[in-house]
Design an enzyme around this catalytic site. Structure first.
Site, short mmCIF file in Angstrom:
data_model
loop_
_atom_site.label_atom_id
_atom_site.label_comp_id
_atom_site.label_asym_id
_atom_site.label_seq_id
_atom_site.Cartn_x
_atom_site.Cartn_y
_atom_site.Cartn_z
CG ASP A 1 2.42 -7.03 0.05
OD1 ASP A 1 3.18 -6.37 0.77
OD2 ASP A 1 1.37 -7.55 0.47
CG ASP B 1 3.90 -10.80 9.82
OD1 ASP B 1 3.82 -9.56 9.72
OD2 ASP B 1 4.43 -11.53 8.96
#
Lengths: 201, 251
Positions: free
Chosen positions: B11, B130
């Site tokens: 990330d 997600d």
């Protein structure tokens, strides 16, 4: 100088990067005639066999005649499939026909959870000596991403199994092809690209 | 035999790798190119770079990060986070990405999946989902997990496949950053519903969690971040452990 043929089938960034890392002298030809001056021709490709329709007659003749005169020709993924006569993925589009046989869809095996597309690292089972595979051992793992594959013909120097057994590396005289992506296959892939460059040297 | 893939995710914010817990509480974890180099030596199968800021200013920084990471590895490289248009995807691919991962944009404009699959091939398009458990199902969230998309993960994965996605990256929001293990039930539900590969994400805390998600979870690949960043477990140790459990891996 190596000719890296761009016919609009996906992006060439990874192949360029790998060739640069190996110190290869290469160009992306803007006209088919440039293939005649090359010491080797690479036909890459990702995606759909139909994209090879962009290799129209002038390109087909230039690449075909370069190969006929002994220039090493290396097809990668869809580029390897194009070396054959055609593909069930785009029946109206003819391949180069340098190798007899037709590309067909992988069957997969739902019971064994063998999905199609075949995506990931799988092994090369060697079937005889090959210049392209110098320095590697049978069982070497490389990165695949495809749904269609070539039959096991006399040109097959390494096969891979994913429900079906298919040709993952072909080699005959100056004609070479790999179904996987050497430019994304770590050290094993770079070794294969280097072997091709040495054939061209 | 096709091996199970181990994927390291970074990330990235402002050119640095960061990691949060359940999508919050970020902490720094280093330079992306340096981490990629280490993962490559350890035998990682793929690398994912997720731009978690995805602001306009961060776009150019992201292109530099992608280029720097791509120079370190000759492995498949995926870029995601804030890819909203064909131009965003083209910029990532031109910078060196082999695949792009679409999340919010795929739900908002599902045609984008098809557009990119036609331009670059399905193998270049990952649909990231997600999801968290709710009412016996798996509810999809978008905008970095802040917005209920009112979709079920299994149905959305099927639709994404039919629109041309080449892989599904399925993140359990319940497990993300918790190190409590992957959500094997959710992963299996999605993996069994589609023919394309499913990458399980969220919850990796031990080598046994990976073995679980490859067996009970029917995952084709597993993705983790912090377990690798902080060298709690090296990729090579993980792969030897999986091999000892009869799970095929690239060594």
């Amino acid at each position: 100088m190596i000719a890296l043929v761009d016919y609009g089938a996906g992006n060439l960034t990874s192949v360029r990067k790998a060739l640069t890392a190996l110190g290869a002298d290469f160009v992306v030809p803007s006209a088919p005639e440039e293939c005649h001056r090359a010491r080797g021709v690479i036909v890459p490709g990702v995606g759909h066999f139909g994209a090879t329709a962009n290799l129209d007659d002038p390109w087909r003749q230039a690449i075909g005649s370069a190969a006929a005169s002994g220039t090493p020709l290396f097809g990668i993924c869809v580029g390897m499939q194009w070396l054959f006569e055609g593909s069930d993925e785009a029946p109206a589009v003819a391949g180069l026909g340098a190798i007899a046989g037709r590309i067909a869809r992988l069957a997969g095996d739902a019971d064994q959870r063998l999905k199609v597309p075949h995506v990931g690292w799988n092994s090369l089972e060697f079937r005889g000596a090959a210049r392209l595979l110098r320095g590697l051992n049978s069982g070497a793992q490389v990165y695949f991403t495809h749904s269609y594959a070539a039959p096991v013909t006399t040109e097959c120097v390494a096969a891979t199994t994913h429900a079906n057994t298919f040709s993952s590396v072909v080699e005959r005289d100056n004609i070479f092809g790999v179904q996987f992506h050497p430019e994304k296959s770590g050290d094993a892939g770079l070794a294969i690209l280097r072997n091709f460059l040495e054939v061209c040297a | 035999m096709l091996t199970k893939r181990i994927i390291a995710c970074m990330d990235v914010r402002d050119g640095q790798v960061v990691k949060g817990v359940q999508f919050q509480q970020l902490r720094h974890a280093g330079d992306p190119a340096a981490l990629a180099r280490r993962y490559n030596v350890e035998g990682i199968d793929e690398v994912v770079v997720l731009d978690i800021t995805a602001t306009l200013e961060s776009r150019q920084a992201l292109a530099r990060t992608i280029h720097a990471v791509a120079q370190e590895i000759f492995l498949p490289l995926t870029v995601g986070g804030g890819i909203r248009s064909e131009d965003d995807a083209a910029a990532a691919i031109d910078a060196g990405a082999d695949k792009v991962s679409l999340n919010t944009a795929a739900l908002r404009q599902p045609d984008l999946i098809t557009t990119l699959a036609r331009r670059y091939g399905s193998q270049a398009v990952i649909c990231a989902i997600d999801a968290k458990r709710r009412d016996g199902g798996f509810a999809v969230y978008v905008r970095s997990g802040t917005t209920d998309a009112a979709r079920d993960a299994v149905a959305w994965a099927r639709e994404a496949e039919s629109r041309g996605a080449g892989e599904i990256l399925l993140t359990s929001m319940d497990r993300d950053g918790t190190k409590a293990g992957f959500d094997c039930e959710m992963t299996a539900a999605v993996s069994d519903a589609v023919d394309i590969p499913v990458i399980a994400s969220g919850g990796a805390g031990s080598v046994d969690h990976f073995a679980d998600v490859f067996t009970r979870g029917h995952a084709d690949a597993a993705l983790a971040a912090s377990i690798f960043h902080y060298a709690e477990s090296s990729v090579s140790e993980l792969k030897r452990h999986l091999q000892a459990h009869g799970i095929p891996v690239r060594l």
